[in-house]
Structures are given as C-alpha cells and as structure tokens.
Design a protein around this motif. Sequence first.
Motif, PDB file in Angstrom:
ATOM      1  N   UNK A 137       0.845  -1.193   0.000  1.00 25.04           N
ATOM      2  CA  UNK A 137       0.000   0.000   0.000  1.00 25.04           C
ATOM      3  C   UNK A 137       0.877   1.238   0.000  1.00 25.04           C
ATOM      4  N   UNK A 138       0.582   2.148  -0.924  1.00 24.98           N
ATOM      5  CA  UNK A 138       1.296   3.424  -0.999  1.00 24.98           C
ATOM      6  C   UNK A 138       0.246   4.521  -1.066  1.00 24.98           C
ATOM      7  N   UNK A 139       0.416   5.504  -0.213  1.00 21.02           N
ATOM      8  CA  UNK A 139      -0.495   6.643  -0.191  1.00 21.02           C
ATOM      9  C   UNK A 139       0.335   7.914  -0.225  1.00 21.02           C
ATOM     10  N   UNK A 140      -0.109   8.860  -1.024  1.00 19.12           N
ATOM     11  CA  UNK A 140       0.561  10.153  -1.114  1.00 19.12           C
ATOM     12  C   UNK A 140      -0.418  11.199  -0.574  1.00 19.12           C
ATOM     13  N   UNK A 141       0.051  11.962   0.385  1.00 17.12           N
ATOM     14  CA  UNK A 141      -0.751  13.039   0.957  1.00 17.12           C
ATOM     15  C   UNK A 141      -0.105  14.347   0.505  1.00 17.12           C
ATOM     16  N   UNK A 142      -0.835  15.078  -0.307  1.00 12.98           N
ATOM     17  CA  UNK A 142      -0.342  16.349  -0.844  1.00 12.98           C
ATOM     18  C   UNK A 142      -1.079  17.494  -0.162  1.00 12.98           C
ATOM     19  N   UNK A 143      -0.336  18.486   0.263  1.00 19.34           N
ATOM     20  CA  UNK A 143      -0.914  19.674   0.888  1.00 19.34           C
ATOM     21  C   UNK A 143      -0.625  20.852  -0.037  1.00 19.34           C
ATOM     22  N   UNK A 144      -1.686  21.478  -0.505  1.00 18.02           N
ATOM     23  CA  UNK A 144      -1.540  22.578  -1.454  1.00 18.02           C
ATOM     24  C   UNK A 144      -0.828  23.761  -0.808  1.00 18.02           C
ATOM     25  N   UNK A 145       0.281  24.153  -1.406  1.00 15.62           N
ATOM     26  CA  UNK A 145       1.100  25.254  -0.889  1.00 15.62           C
ATOM     27  C   UNK A 145       0.490  26.607  -1.255  1.00 15.62           C
ATOM     28  N   UNK A 146       0.715  27.567  -0.398  1.00 16.85           N
ATOM     29  CA  UNK A 146       0.328  28.945  -0.694  1.00 16.85           C
ATOM     30  C   UNK A 146       1.520  29.700  -1.274  1.00 16.85           C
ATOM     31  N   UNK A 147       2.698  29.401  -0.722  1.00 14.53           N
ATOM     32  CA  UNK A 147       3.895  30.105  -1.185  1.00 14.53           C
ATOM     33  C   UNK A 147       5.104  29.167  -1.113  1.00 14.53           C
ATOM     34  N   UNK A 148       6.079  29.484  -1.911  1.00 10.79           N
ATOM     35  CA  UNK A 148       7.344  28.747  -1.892  1.00 10.79           C
ATOM     36  C   UNK A 148       8.452  29.775  -2.042  1.00 10.79           C
ATOM     37  N   UNK A 149       8.865  30.273  -0.931  1.00 10.01           N
ATOM     38  CA  UNK A 149       9.889  31.313  -0.919  1.00 10.01           C
ATOM     39  C   UNK A 149      10.828  31.028   0.233  1.00 10.01           C
ATOM     40  N   UNK A 150      12.001  31.596   0.214  1.00 11.22           N
ATOM     41  CA  UNK A 150      12.925  31.355   1.322  1.00 11.22           C
ATOM     42  C   UNK A 150      12.275  31.711   2.653  1.00 11.22           C
ATOM     43  N   UNK A 151      12.464  30.866   3.616  1.00 11.57           N
ATOM     44  CA  UNK A 151      11.894  31.068   4.945  1.00 11.57           C
ATOM     45  C   UNK A 151      11.427  29.749   5.498  1.00 11.57           C
ATOM     46  N   UNK A 152      11.386  29.639   6.803  1.00  4.96           N
ATOM     47  CA  UNK A 152      11.045  28.374   7.438  1.00  4.96           C
ATOM     48  C   UNK A 152       9.632  28.338   7.983  1.00  4.96           C
ATOM     49  N   UNK A 153       8.900  29.408   7.833  1.00  3.51           N
ATOM     50  CA  UNK A 153       7.550  29.475   8.384  1.00  3.51           C
ATOM     51  C   UNK A 153       6.509  29.042   7.371  1.00  3.51           C
ATOM     52  N   UNK A 154       5.610  28.155   7.809  1.00  7.31           N
ATOM     53  CA  UNK A 154       4.489  27.759   6.959  1.00  7.31           C
ATOM     54  C   UNK A 154       3.440  28.857   6.963  1.00  7.31           C
ATOM     55  N   UNK A 155       2.740  29.019   5.846  1.00  7.02           N
ATOM     56  CA  UNK A 155       1.605  29.941   5.814  1.00  7.02           C
ATOM     57  C   UNK A 155       0.524  29.376   6.742  1.00  7.02           C
TER      58      UNK A 155
END
Length: 175
Positions: free
Chosen positions: A115-133
């Motif tokens: 069994x293989x499952x992929x969980x994708x979370x739609x990103x808001x931004x992809x820029x330098x920085x460690x904080x999630x939106x």
Amino acid sequence: MLTIVGCGRAENSDDSVGLEVVRRIRERLAQDKRSDVQVLDAVGDPAELMKCALGSDKLILVDASRSGASAGTVIRVSGEDLEGHYTPSMTPASTRWDHALEASRRVLGDAYPDRVEVILIEAERSEPGKRLSASVARAAQRVLEDLSGQLAGAELRLPEESTEHLQGSLERVKV
C-alpha cells in the motif's frame, strides 16, 4: 512495517510541510519504542524513495503540491493513481514523485510496499523562509492528527476534500 516519509525543502516555507509533519510525528513517537514504524525525510530527491520503500508494507508520503487548488487543501492519492509513465532522468532535480513511484515499483518488484499513499498539501507560497503559511499550517495539523490516529491503530481518514476541480489535473500536480 509502516514508513512515513516527509518530502520537501526545509528552507522554502510551504514546500517544507512534509518535513514539518514528520518532525512532529517523530516528537510524538519519541517515547514509544516501536519497531513497526519508521519516519524518514526525503529532502527534494525522489530517487531516495526506493531506499525508503524497501522493507515497508505501507508507505505514506507527505509533500507540498501546486495543483491550482486552494492553499491548505489536502489531496490524498493512492500511489498507483499517481504513478506516471517513467522516463529516466539525467538529474535528480528533474525526477518527479510520480515517476519515482513507478520506477521504485519496477526496481523493487515484490519488495515494493503493498500500500502506498501520497498526501499532498496545497502550498500557498514557496519562498525562502522556514515558516508555513497559516492555511498550510492548519492542513499540516489535520494530517498530523490523522496520521497519529493511524499510528494508534485507528484507520482514521481525513474528510475527503472536493477533487472535482482536479479532474484531469493530477498530471499537472507538481510533486
């Protein structure tokens, strides 16, 4: 063995969501000495998938996506549905997860997880920085709670997000 793999680039805000989810799972499992679960990072190199998959009965990948859905949307896809027609690549950076899944299935044969499952979370931004939106952080928390439930033995599922807008767009999900 259950293997949970967080994918992404730690230095790129929402693209690090998979890594954040597995970091938090590791924290929750720190007191447990479980031999039936491994939690791994795959930092931007889909070719690492074969090593992660080897010896697993179930493989769960968590990663950011950019499919055009609303930021924070959680998309669950079976590995089979996401596998694409594999074309060898000259560089790891041009390898996609759907290709890596198919290549892993071919190379590992019977050793590939059932069994293989992929969980994708739609990103808001992809820029330098460690904080999630904020929207991605909320989605990461929902995924974490679901995975924690599975680790506790319950087969919990996130409510299915509407995927009507994704008809025919799995090919364009950037994973």
